[in-house]
Design a protein around this motif. Structure first.
Motif, PDB file in Angstrom:
ATOM      1  N   PHE A  16       7.654 -31.848  -4.427  1.00 40.07           N
ATOM      2  CA  PHE A  16       9.083 -31.519  -4.422  1.00 40.07           C
ATOM      3  C   PHE A  16       9.356 -30.843  -5.758  1.00 40.07           C
ATOM      4  O   PHE A  16       9.258 -31.498  -6.804  1.00 40.07           O
ATOM      5  CB  PHE A  16       9.943 -32.765  -4.234  1.00 40.07           C
ATOM      6  CG  PHE A  16       9.805 -33.370  -2.866  1.00 40.07           C
ATOM      7  CD1 PHE A  16      10.397 -32.769  -1.763  1.00 40.07           C
ATOM      8  CD2 PHE A  16       9.068 -34.528  -2.679  1.00 40.07           C
ATOM      9  CE1 PHE A  16      10.251 -33.312  -0.496  1.00 40.07           C
ATOM     10  CE2 PHE A  16       8.925 -35.082  -1.415  1.00 40.07           C
ATOM     11  CZ  PHE A  16       9.517 -34.474  -0.321  1.00 40.07           C
ATOM     12  N   VAL A  21       3.843 -35.096  -4.835  1.00 40.39           N
ATOM     13  CA  VAL A  21       4.000 -36.456  -4.281  1.00 40.39           C
ATOM     14  C   VAL A  21       2.745 -36.820  -3.478  1.00 40.39           C
ATOM     15  O   VAL A  21       2.080 -37.808  -3.777  1.00 40.39           O
ATOM     16  CB  VAL A  21       5.280 -36.574  -3.418  1.00 40.39           C
ATOM     17  CG1 VAL A  21       5.342 -37.930  -2.738  1.00 40.39           C
ATOM     18  CG2 VAL A  21       6.512 -36.379  -4.289  1.00 40.39           C
ATOM     19  N   GLN A  40       2.850 -48.998  -4.021  1.00 40.18           N
ATOM     20  CA  GLN A  40       4.072 -49.225  -4.795  1.00 40.18           C
ATOM     21  C   GLN A  40       5.178 -48.273  -4.339  1.00 40.18           C
ATOM     22  O   GLN A  40       4.898 -47.205  -3.795  1.00 40.18           O
ATOM     23  CB  GLN A  40       3.784 -48.948  -6.267  1.00 40.18           C
ATOM     24  CG  GLN A  40       3.109 -50.110  -6.950  1.00 40.18           C
ATOM     25  CD  GLN A  40       3.063 -49.898  -8.456  1.00 40.18           C
ATOM     26  OE1 GLN A  40       2.911 -48.783  -8.929  1.00 40.18           O
ATOM     27  NE2 GLN A  40       3.175 -50.964  -9.194  1.00 40.18           N
ATOM     28  N   SER A  41       6.418 -48.630  -4.654  1.00 41.53           N
ATOM     29  CA  SER A  41       7.554 -47.768  -4.364  1.00 41.53           C
ATOM     30  C   SER A  41       7.356 -46.413  -5.002  1.00 41.53           C
ATOM     31  O   SER A  41       6.898 -46.322  -6.141  1.00 41.53           O
ATOM     32  CB  SER A  41       8.825 -48.375  -4.953  1.00 41.53           C
ATOM     33  OG  SER A  41       9.249 -49.396  -4.137  1.00 41.53           O
ATOM     34  N   GLY A  42       7.682 -45.377  -4.253  1.00 43.25           N
ATOM     35  CA  GLY A  42       7.645 -44.023  -4.817  1.00 43.25           C
ATOM     36  C   GLY A  42       6.291 -43.342  -4.765  1.00 43.25           C
ATOM     37  O   GLY A  42       6.148 -42.227  -5.261  1.00 43.25           O
ATOM     38  N   THR A  43       5.290 -43.967  -4.120  1.00 43.07           N
ATOM     39  CA  THR A  43       3.966 -43.317  -4.068  1.00 43.07           C
ATOM     40  C   THR A  43       3.860 -42.284  -2.948  1.00 43.07           C
ATOM     41  O   THR A  43       2.852 -41.588  -2.864  1.00 43.07           O
ATOM     42  CB  THR A  43       2.808 -44.327  -3.847  1.00 43.07           C
ATOM     43  OG1 THR A  43       3.192 -45.204  -2.815  1.00 43.07           O
ATOM     44  CG2 THR A  43       2.456 -45.079  -5.082  1.00 43.07           C
ATOM     45  N   GLY A  44       4.851 -42.217  -2.073  1.00 46.08           N
ATOM     46  CA  GLY A  44       4.825 -41.161  -1.053  1.00 46.08           C
ATOM     47  C   GLY A  44       4.542 -41.635   0.356  1.00 46.08           C
ATOM     48  O   GLY A  44       4.263 -40.822   1.241  1.00 46.08           O
ATOM     49  N   LYS A  45       4.683 -42.932   0.623  1.00 47.29           N
ATOM     50  CA  LYS A  45       4.370 -43.453   1.962  1.00 47.29           C
ATOM     51  C   LYS A  45       5.351 -42.888   3.014  1.00 47.29           C
ATOM     52  O   LYS A  45       4.934 -42.434   4.070  1.00 47.29           O
ATOM     53  CB  LYS A  45       4.415 -44.992   1.949  1.00 47.29           C
ATOM     54  CG  LYS A  45       3.482 -45.616   0.914  1.00 47.29           C
ATOM     55  CD  LYS A  45       3.539 -47.129   0.903  1.00 47.29           C
ATOM     56  CE  LYS A  45       4.874 -47.742   0.561  1.00 47.29           C
ATOM     57  NZ  LYS A  45       5.383 -47.469  -0.803  1.00 47.29           N
ATOM     58  N   SER A  46       6.625 -42.940   2.674  1.00 51.22           N
ATOM     59  CA  SER A  46       7.620 -42.441   3.646  1.00 51.22           C
ATOM     60  C   SER A  46       7.494 -40.927   3.813  1.00 51.22           C
ATOM     61  O   SER A  46       7.660 -40.409   4.928  1.00 51.22           O
ATOM     62  CB  SER A  46       9.047 -42.763   3.198  1.00 51.22           C
ATOM     63  OG  SER A  46       9.207 -44.140   3.080  1.00 51.22           O
ATOM     64  N   VAL A  47       7.204 -40.217   2.721  1.00 49.79           N
ATOM     65  CA  VAL A  47       7.025 -38.762   2.820  1.00 49.79           C
ATOM     66  C   VAL A  47       5.879 -38.465   3.792  1.00 49.79           C
ATOM     67  O   VAL A  47       5.985 -37.577   4.635  1.00 49.79           O
ATOM     68  CB  VAL A  47       6.764 -38.143   1.418  1.00 49.79           C
ATOM     69  CG1 VAL A  47       6.336 -36.687   1.547  1.00 49.79           C
ATOM     70  CG2 VAL A  47       8.008 -38.265   0.541  1.00 49.79           C
ATOM     71  N   GLN A  90      13.637 -47.416   8.438  1.00 46.62           N
ATOM     72  CA  GLN A  90      13.789 -48.664   7.685  1.00 46.62           C
ATOM     73  C   GLN A  90      14.935 -49.535   8.184  1.00 46.62           C
ATOM     74  O   GLN A  90      14.766 -50.693   8.432  1.00 46.62           O
ATOM     75  CB  GLN A  90      13.995 -48.350   6.200  1.00 46.62           C
ATOM     76  CG  GLN A  90      12.684 -48.218   5.460  1.00 46.62           C
ATOM     77  CD  GLN A  90      12.862 -48.084   3.954  1.00 46.62           C
ATOM     78  OE1 GLN A  90      13.799 -48.628   3.380  1.00 46.62           O
ATOM     79  NE2 GLN A  90      11.956 -47.360   3.333  1.00 46.62           N
ATOM     80  N   HIS A 203       5.539 -53.700   2.610  1.00 46.40           N
ATOM     81  CA  HIS A 203       5.262 -54.430   1.377  1.00 46.40           C
ATOM     82  C   HIS A 203       5.006 -55.903   1.710  1.00 46.40           C
ATOM     83  O   HIS A 203       4.789 -56.718   0.823  1.00 46.40           O
ATOM     84  CB  HIS A 203       6.461 -54.359   0.419  1.00 46.40           C
ATOM     85  CG  HIS A 203       6.771 -52.968  -0.044  1.00 46.40           C
ATOM     86  ND1 HIS A 203       6.003 -52.318  -0.966  1.00 46.40           N
ATOM     87  CD2 HIS A 203       7.760 -52.110   0.278  1.00 46.40           C
ATOM     88  CE1 HIS A 203       6.501 -51.108  -1.187  1.00 46.40           C
ATOM     89  NE2 HIS A 203       7.566 -50.961  -0.432  1.00 46.40           N
TER      90      HIS A 203
HETATM   91  N1  ATP Z   1      13.505 -34.897   0.318  1.00 46.69           N
HETATM   92  C1  ATP Z   1      13.064 -35.173  -0.918  1.00 46.69           C
HETATM   93  N2  ATP Z   1      13.356 -34.356  -1.956  1.00 46.69           N
HETATM   94  C2  ATP Z   1      12.900 -34.611  -3.200  1.00 46.69           C
HETATM   95  N3  ATP Z   1      12.132 -35.678  -3.526  1.00 46.69           N
HETATM   96  C3  ATP Z   1      11.813 -36.524  -2.537  1.00 46.69           C
HETATM   97  C4  ATP Z   1      12.256 -36.320  -1.192  1.00 46.69           C
HETATM   98  N4  ATP Z   1      11.770 -37.339  -0.417  1.00 46.69           N
HETATM   99  C5  ATP Z   1      11.064 -38.136  -1.255  1.00 46.69           C
HETATM  100  N5  ATP Z   1      11.082 -37.649  -2.517  1.00 46.69           N
HETATM  101  C6  ATP Z   1      10.398 -38.231  -3.666  1.00 46.69           C
HETATM  102  O1  ATP Z   1       9.050 -38.452  -3.316  1.00 46.69           O
HETATM  103  C7  ATP Z   1       8.572 -39.664  -3.915  1.00 46.69           C
HETATM  104  C8  ATP Z   1       7.954 -40.559  -2.852  1.00 46.69           C
HETATM  105  O2  ATP Z   1       8.992 -41.061  -2.000  1.00 46.69           O
HETATM  106  P1  ATP Z   1       8.719 -42.018  -0.756  1.00 46.69           P
HETATM  107  O3  ATP Z   1      10.047 -42.304  -0.141  1.00 46.69           O
HETATM  108  O4  ATP Z   1       7.677 -41.443   0.103  1.00 46.69           O
HETATM  109  O5  ATP Z   1       8.162 -43.306  -1.481  1.00 46.69           O
HETATM  110  P2  ATP Z   1       7.610 -44.642  -0.820  1.00 46.69           P
HETATM  111  O6  ATP Z   1       6.198 -44.781  -1.231  1.00 46.69           O
HETATM  112  O7  ATP Z   1       7.895 -44.628   0.647  1.00 46.69           O
HETATM  113  O8  ATP Z   1       8.495 -45.726  -1.561  1.00 46.69           O
HETATM  114  P3  ATP Z   1       9.219 -47.089  -1.012  1.00 46.69           P
HETATM  115  O9  ATP Z   1       8.111 -48.077  -0.879  1.00 46.69           O
HETATM  116  O10 ATP Z   1      10.156 -47.422  -2.114  1.00 46.69           O
HETATM  117  O11 ATP Z   1       9.916 -46.742   0.276  1.00 46.69           O
HETATM  118  C9  ATP Z   1       9.755 -40.281  -4.651  1.00 46.69           C
HETATM  119  O12 ATP Z   1       9.641 -39.971  -6.012  1.00 46.69           O
HETATM  120  C10 ATP Z   1      10.946 -39.606  -4.037  1.00 46.69           C
HETATM  121  O13 ATP Z   1      11.993 -39.483  -4.968  1.00 46.69           O
END
Ligand code: ATP
Length: 245
Positions: A16, A21, A40-47, A90, A203
């Motif tokens: 991004f 990510v 961990q939170s923010g590692t990109g799982k949801s992406v 979620q 988690h």
């Molecule tokens: N549409 C977007 N635009 C910009 N940054 C994004 C976007 N979607 C996610 N990110 C960034 O990508 C990174 C990974 O986000 P993601 O939601 O995949 O984390 P996660 O591993 O699922 O965390 P959690 O366990 O907290 O849900 C984060 O830093 C988030 O801010």
């Protein structure tokens, strides 16, 4: 015999702006298998799971879903493929102004196939609710349901289209341990009954233990390790055993 993969991801990358990510993800989801993704939170799982359903477009790499290369599909083909993938957000993401029944009818009506077939739709709604043990709640509003019940209705809404693949984004978050356990058991029942294949971001280690055939740990935008629950539990790698304390 060759294992059939319903999802095959190779060297997937997504940034991004200037922030990378996903940094080269490889993943095979076998037919009928459940994989839990830890990290961990923010590692990109949801992406990652948003890339799989086409809500986010990756920068490079390939994603094959049921033998189709996602990046080669036109919009109509992508829409058709998406019907085979259930995505449980979620929060469950129910429409607050609709009853449980209307929430479940919604995805069915969007497919057009059953337009005008009121009895069939009614039967599908009832069957999906029965499968999650919530037939009694058919005429309730989401505001009358507990958090665990809302997650069940969300799952019923995903099941109604009989997807081959279900992607769960933190299915037990916000629930007490008993309700979390019930949802985890339900995820397992769905896998067995419908022969679905799933990716479960969680988690909740109990959820991973109950639902997953394999666990994958994501660290800093890449997969760091994988194995069964017991294999990872016995690892003496600090990054892995932090999850089992
Ligand atoms: N549409 C977007 N635009 C910009 N940054 C994004 C976007 N979607 C996610 N990110 C960034 O990508 C990174 C990974 O986000 P993601 O939601 O995949 O984390 P996660 O591993 O699922 O965390 P959690 O366990 O907290 O849900 C984060 O830093 C988030 O801010």
């Amino acid at each position: 015999m060759k294992t059939e993969n319903v999802i095959e991801i190779r060297n997937l990358k997504k940034a991004f702006g200037a922030t990378p990510v996903l940094k080269g993800i490889d993943l095979d989801l076998h037919n009928g298998e459940n994989i839990a993704i830890l990290g961990q939170s923010g590692t990109g799982k949801s992406v990652l799971i948003k890339c799989i359903v086409g809500l986010i477009t990756a920068d490079s790499g390939t994603i094959k879903v049921i033998e189709k290369d996602l990046l080669d599909l036109n919009n109509a083909e992508l829409a058709e493929l998406r019907q085979k993938i259930g995505y449980l957000f979620q929060g469950g993401a129910l429409y607050d102004s609709m009853t449980v029944r209307q929430n479940l009818e919604f995805p069915v009506r969007r497919t057009q196939i059953l337009k005008g077939k009121k009895n069939e739709v009614n039967d599908m709604v009832k069957e999906a609710l029965e499968n999650v043990g919530l037939l009694d709640a058919i005429d309730k509003m989401p505001s009358e349901l507990s958090g665990g019940m809302k997650k069940r209705v969300g799952l019923a809404r995903t099941l109604i289209l009989k997807p081959r693949i279900i992607l769960y984004d933190e299915p037990t978050t916000g629930l007490d341990p008993v309700s979390s356990g019930e949802i985890s058991e339900l995820i397992l029942e769905v896998q067995e009954k419908y022969n679905t294949s799933s990716i479960i971001i969680t988690h909740d280690m109990k959820c991973a233990e109950i639902t997953a055939n394999r666990l994958k740990l994501m660290v800093d935008g890449k997969f760091y390790s994988e194995g069964t629950f017991n294999e990872l539990k016995e690892s003496d790698d600090k990054k892995i055993n932090a999850y089992f304390k």
